[in-house]
Design a protein around this motif. Structure first.
Motif, PDB file in Angstrom:
ATOM      1  N   ALA A 146       4.092   9.643   2.440  1.00  0.00           N
ATOM      2  CA  ALA A 146       4.892   8.488   2.041  1.00  0.00           C
ATOM      3  C   ALA A 146       5.890   8.065   3.110  1.00  0.00           C
ATOM      4  CB  ALA A 146       5.623   8.794   0.728  1.00  0.00           C
ATOM      5  N   LYS A 147       6.614   9.016   3.665  1.00  0.00           N
ATOM      6  CA  LYS A 147       7.627   8.668   4.655  1.00  0.00           C
ATOM      7  C   LYS A 147       6.999   8.024   5.891  1.00  0.00           C
ATOM      8  CE  LYS A 147      11.275  11.927   3.395  1.00  0.00           C
ATOM      9  NZ  LYS A 147      10.700  12.318   2.099  1.00  0.00           N
ATOM     10  N   LYS A 148       5.870   8.547   6.330  1.00  0.00           N
ATOM     11  CA  LYS A 148       5.216   7.986   7.510  1.00  0.00           C
ATOM     12  C   LYS A 148       4.741   6.564   7.242  1.00  0.00           C
ATOM     13  CE  LYS A 148       3.618  12.353   9.518  1.00  0.00           C
ATOM     14  NZ  LYS A 148       2.422  13.176   9.870  1.00  0.00           N
ATOM     15  N   VAL A 189       3.056  13.262  -6.128  1.00  0.00           N
ATOM     16  CA  VAL A 189       3.182  11.910  -6.663  1.00  0.00           C
ATOM     17  C   VAL A 189       2.633  10.958  -5.611  1.00  0.00           C
ATOM     18  CG1 VAL A 189       4.738  10.099  -7.457  1.00  0.00           C
ATOM     19  CG2 VAL A 189       5.221  12.492  -8.035  1.00  0.00           C
ATOM     20  N   CYS A 190       1.595  10.232  -5.984  1.00  0.00           N
ATOM     21  CA  CYS A 190       0.985   9.260  -5.072  1.00  0.00           C
ATOM     22  C   CYS A 190       1.298   7.865  -5.600  1.00  0.00           C
ATOM     23  CB  CYS A 190      -0.519   9.471  -4.981  1.00  0.00           C
ATOM     24  SG  CYS A 190      -1.350   8.260  -3.917  1.00  0.00           S
ATOM     25  N   ALA A 191       2.094   7.116  -4.853  1.00  0.00           N
ATOM     26  CA  ALA A 191       2.415   5.744  -5.238  1.00  0.00           C
ATOM     27  C   ALA A 191       1.330   4.811  -4.706  1.00  0.00           C
ATOM     28  CB  ALA A 191       3.779   5.342  -4.685  1.00  0.00           C
ATOM     29  N   MET A 234      10.241   8.394  -5.207  1.00  0.00           N
ATOM     30  CA  MET A 234       9.404   9.312  -5.967  1.00  0.00           C
ATOM     31  C   MET A 234       8.178   9.851  -5.240  1.00  0.00           C
ATOM     32  SD  MET A 234       9.404   7.745  -9.812  1.00  0.00           S
ATOM     33  CE  MET A 234       8.836   9.332 -10.441  1.00  0.00           C
ATOM     34  N   ALA A 235       7.648   9.107  -4.295  1.00  0.00           N
ATOM     35  CA  ALA A 235       6.303   9.416  -3.789  1.00  0.00           C
ATOM     36  C   ALA A 235       6.285  10.483  -2.701  1.00  0.00           C
ATOM     37  CB  ALA A 235       5.645   8.145  -3.279  1.00  0.00           C
ATOM     38  N   ASP A 236       5.295  11.348  -2.786  1.00  0.00           N
ATOM     39  CA  ASP A 236       4.947  12.262  -1.696  1.00  0.00           C
ATOM     40  C   ASP A 236       3.903  11.616  -0.794  1.00  0.00           C
ATOM     41  OD1 ASP A 236       6.433  14.614  -2.791  1.00  0.00           O
ATOM     42  OD2 ASP A 236       4.976  14.388  -4.410  1.00  0.00           O
ATOM     43  N   GLU A 237       3.022  10.843  -1.422  1.00  0.00           N
ATOM     44  CA  GLU A 237       1.968  10.137  -0.690  1.00  0.00           C
ATOM     45  C   GLU A 237       1.934   8.681  -1.152  1.00  0.00           C
ATOM     46  OE1 GLU A 237      -1.346  13.532   0.189  1.00  0.00           O
ATOM     47  OE2 GLU A 237      -1.382  12.679  -1.825  1.00  0.00           O
ATOM     48  N   VAL A 238       1.390   7.834  -0.310  1.00  0.00           N
ATOM     49  CA  VAL A 238       1.268   6.413  -0.633  1.00  0.00           C
ATOM     50  C   VAL A 238      -0.149   5.950  -0.350  1.00  0.00           C
ATOM     51  CG1 VAL A 238       1.911   4.072   0.107  1.00  0.00           C
ATOM     52  CG2 VAL A 238       3.681   5.758  -0.359  1.00  0.00           C
ATOM     53  N   LEU A 239      -0.673   5.148  -1.271  1.00  0.00           N
ATOM     54  CA  LEU A 239      -1.982   4.526  -1.102  1.00  0.00           C
ATOM     55  C   LEU A 239      -1.757   3.020  -1.125  1.00  0.00           C
ATOM     56  CD1 LEU A 239      -5.210   5.616  -2.994  1.00  0.00           C
ATOM     57  CD2 LEU A 239      -4.679   3.209  -2.634  1.00  0.00           C
ATOM     58  N   PHE A 240      -2.081   2.356  -0.020  1.00  0.00           N
ATOM     59  CA  PHE A 240      -1.855   0.916   0.100  1.00  0.00           C
ATOM     60  C   PHE A 240      -3.182   0.176   0.017  1.00  0.00           C
ATOM     61  CE2 PHE A 240      -1.569  -2.737   3.188  1.00  0.00           C
ATOM     62  CZ  PHE A 240      -0.924  -3.606   2.306  1.00  0.00           C
ATOM     63  N   LEU A 241      -3.276  -0.701  -0.989  1.00  0.00           N
ATOM     64  CA  LEU A 241      -4.464  -1.521  -1.177  1.00  0.00           C
ATOM     65  C   LEU A 241      -4.212  -2.934  -0.681  1.00  0.00           C
ATOM     66  CD1 LEU A 241      -5.519  -0.480  -4.807  1.00  0.00           C
ATOM     67  CD2 LEU A 241      -6.595   0.251  -2.660  1.00  0.00           C
TER      68      LEU A 241
END
Length: 217
Positions: free
Chosen positions: A196-198, A28-30, A178-185
């Motif tokens: 995500a946690k990092k 899950v990538c937020a 929910m997220a395993d990964e995060v993409l920040f725009l």
């Protein structure tokens, strides 16, 4: 899952520019960022509802399911709305039951409230199996209880199908849950991407630090 680099401009204004990125299969990538950062544009492009500047798709032969930010209902019963995306009536009923809308199954869908429409739209989408699920603010119109049911249903679907999920959300708490990964725009550009946690607890850029501080992370 590989997303190839692309850009999107409206007139002379660049609204989104993304380099090559690879999301872990089944993760899950937020996608987070301020209003106007390009989140919904990203969803529309990846879902094929909008084209890139080059007209080339960033994805290669992937079955994509997409829930837009504004949920819609066809002028028929709630159950028949679900059956537009699959013929399995038992699955339709199970999905409606999981979201607490089975008692509304025979109600005209266009007469539902905003939150009920969103719940129905999520059920309708999940009638079918996809490799990539793109959800643009799927719980924005929902109350806390419906949000919790939706998050549980999305996670169950992800486990059962092994699909990758791109979740666009304004809720940092939802991203944390929910997220395993995060993409920040930030202003249409990729600023940070990774675990995500990092990212949510130890941001590396000033832009993300300010964003997290402002939104109370």
């Amino acid at each position: 899952m590989k997303i190839n680099s692309f850009s999107k401009t409206y007139g002379d204004r660049l609204v989104l520019s993304l380099p090559d990125i690879e999301i872990k299969n089944g993760a899950v990538c937020a996608v987070i960022g301020a209003n106007g950062s390009g989140k919904s544009t990203l969803a529309r492009i990846l879902s094929g509802n909008e084209v890139t500047d080059s007209n080339a798709s960033p994805l290669s032969d992937v079955a994509v399911g997409y829930m837009p930010q504004k949920s819609f209902a066809f002028r028929m019963s709630v159950r028949n709305n679900l059956l537009l995306n699959g013929s399995d009536t038992s699955r339709a009923d199970a999905l409606m039951r999981s979201m607490g809308i089975l008692p509304l199954a025979e109600k005209k869908a266009h007469r539902l409230s905003g939150g009920e429409t969103a719940r129905m739209a999520l059920c309708r989408l999940l009638m079918r199996k996809y490799e990539l699920l793109i959800l643009d603010e799927p719980t924005a119109a929902m109350d806390m209880e419906s949000t919790a049911l939706s998050e549980k249903l999305i996670e169950t679907y992800r486990r059962e199908t092994g699909c990758t999920v791109i979740l666009i959300t304004h809720s940092l708490q939802q991203a944390k849950r929910m997220a395993d990964e995060v993409l920040f725009l930030d202003q249409g550009r990729l600023c940070e991407f990774g675990d995500a946690k990092k990212l949510l607890f130890t941001p590396q850029t000033e832009e993300l630090k300010k964003f997290l501080d402002f939104y109370g992370a």
